[in-house]
Design a protein around this motif. Structure first.
Motif, PDB file in Angstrom:
ATOM      1  N   SER A  56      11.633   8.772  16.647  1.00  0.00           N
ATOM      2  CA  SER A  56      12.135   8.427  15.305  1.00  0.00           C
ATOM      3  C   SER A  56      10.912   8.419  14.389  1.00  0.00           C
ATOM      4  N   TYR A  57      10.442   9.626  14.073  1.00  0.00           N
ATOM      5  CA  TYR A  57       9.151   9.762  13.403  1.00  0.00           C
ATOM      6  C   TYR A  57       9.130   9.152  12.014  1.00  0.00           C
ATOM      7  N   ALA A  58      10.183   9.288  11.252  1.00  0.00           N
ATOM      8  CA  ALA A  58      10.211   8.728   9.893  1.00  0.00           C
ATOM      9  C   ALA A  58      10.076   7.205   9.936  1.00  0.00           C
ATOM     10  N   ASP A  59      10.793   6.574  10.865  1.00  0.00           N
ATOM     11  CA  ASP A  59      10.687   5.117  11.013  1.00  0.00           C
ATOM     12  C   ASP A  59       9.285   4.722  11.466  1.00  0.00           C
ATOM     13  N   ALA A  60       8.717   5.492  12.374  1.00  0.00           N
ATOM     14  CA  ALA A  60       7.373   5.198  12.872  1.00  0.00           C
ATOM     15  C   ALA A  60       6.346   5.313  11.746  1.00  0.00           C
TER      16      ALA A  60
END
Length: 192
Positions: A90-94
């Motif tokens: 979940s790259y955007a959240d990370a």
């Protein structure tokens, strides 16, 4: 004279029971074949094109896994949720969670290192280079080498290899104590 003519007839007739083999021609053919094989074997590395920077990035880049980001005895901290999001891709959240760690915080360098990996997941390589550069320029031994290596790989992904990246690769390759010295030597060798 009659004897000479008779001997001449006998010499022109095929020999019975045996065959005369001329090895000179066979040796020439085998030598030529061996020379061609040796030429192909030794010239192959020079004739094959060097791998592109994208191919080198794909070959050497490894995203951190959940097992490399945290151990069983590590207490929960501000990065826990961000690391979990990174592990779950979940790259955007990370990116959002890692970006919350302010400069000067004890976890800032670690957050920047993992932020770089999250940005690579989002294919934002130029921003990833900046995050890795912060980790590479730090004094934290746990993330300095990883940051240097990840910075070089992000540079490979963003475009052609320039003199600065090649210099950084040479510096890593010459440092026998660097964790990625062997891989840096391989890249330099493949670039030639």
């Amino acid at each position: 004279r009659s004897d000479l003519k008779q001997w001449e007839k006998q010499s022109n007739q095929p020999a019975s029971g045996g065959r005369i083999i001329n090895f000179r021609r066979s040796i020439f053919i085998l030598s030529a074949a061996a020379a061609v094989l040796l030429l192909v074997f030794f010239a192959r590395p020079f004739l094959m094109p060097a791998p592109s920077s994208d191919e080198l990035f794909a070959r050497y880049y490894e995203a951190p896994t959940e097992s490399t980001m945290r151990g069983g005895a590590v207490p929960q901290n501000a990065l826990t949720a961000a690391k979990k999001a990174l592990a779950e891709e979940s790259y955007a959240d990370a990116v959002e969670d890692f970006s919350r760690i302010p400069e000067g915080d004890a976890l800032y360098v670690e957050a920047q290192y993992y932020l770089g990996h999250a940005l690579i997941g989002l294919k934002n390589y130029s921003a990833a280079k900046k995050a890795f550069a912060i980790a590479a320029d730090s004094n934290e031994s746990k993330f300095k080498e990883k940051g240097e290596w990840s910075y070089v790989l992000a540079c490979l992904k963003t475009g052609p290899i320039d003199a600065a990246v090649e210099s950084k690769l040479k510096t890593i390759a010459q440092n026998e104590d660097h964790s990625f010295a062997g891989a840096a030597r391989e890249i330099l060798k493949q670039m030639k």
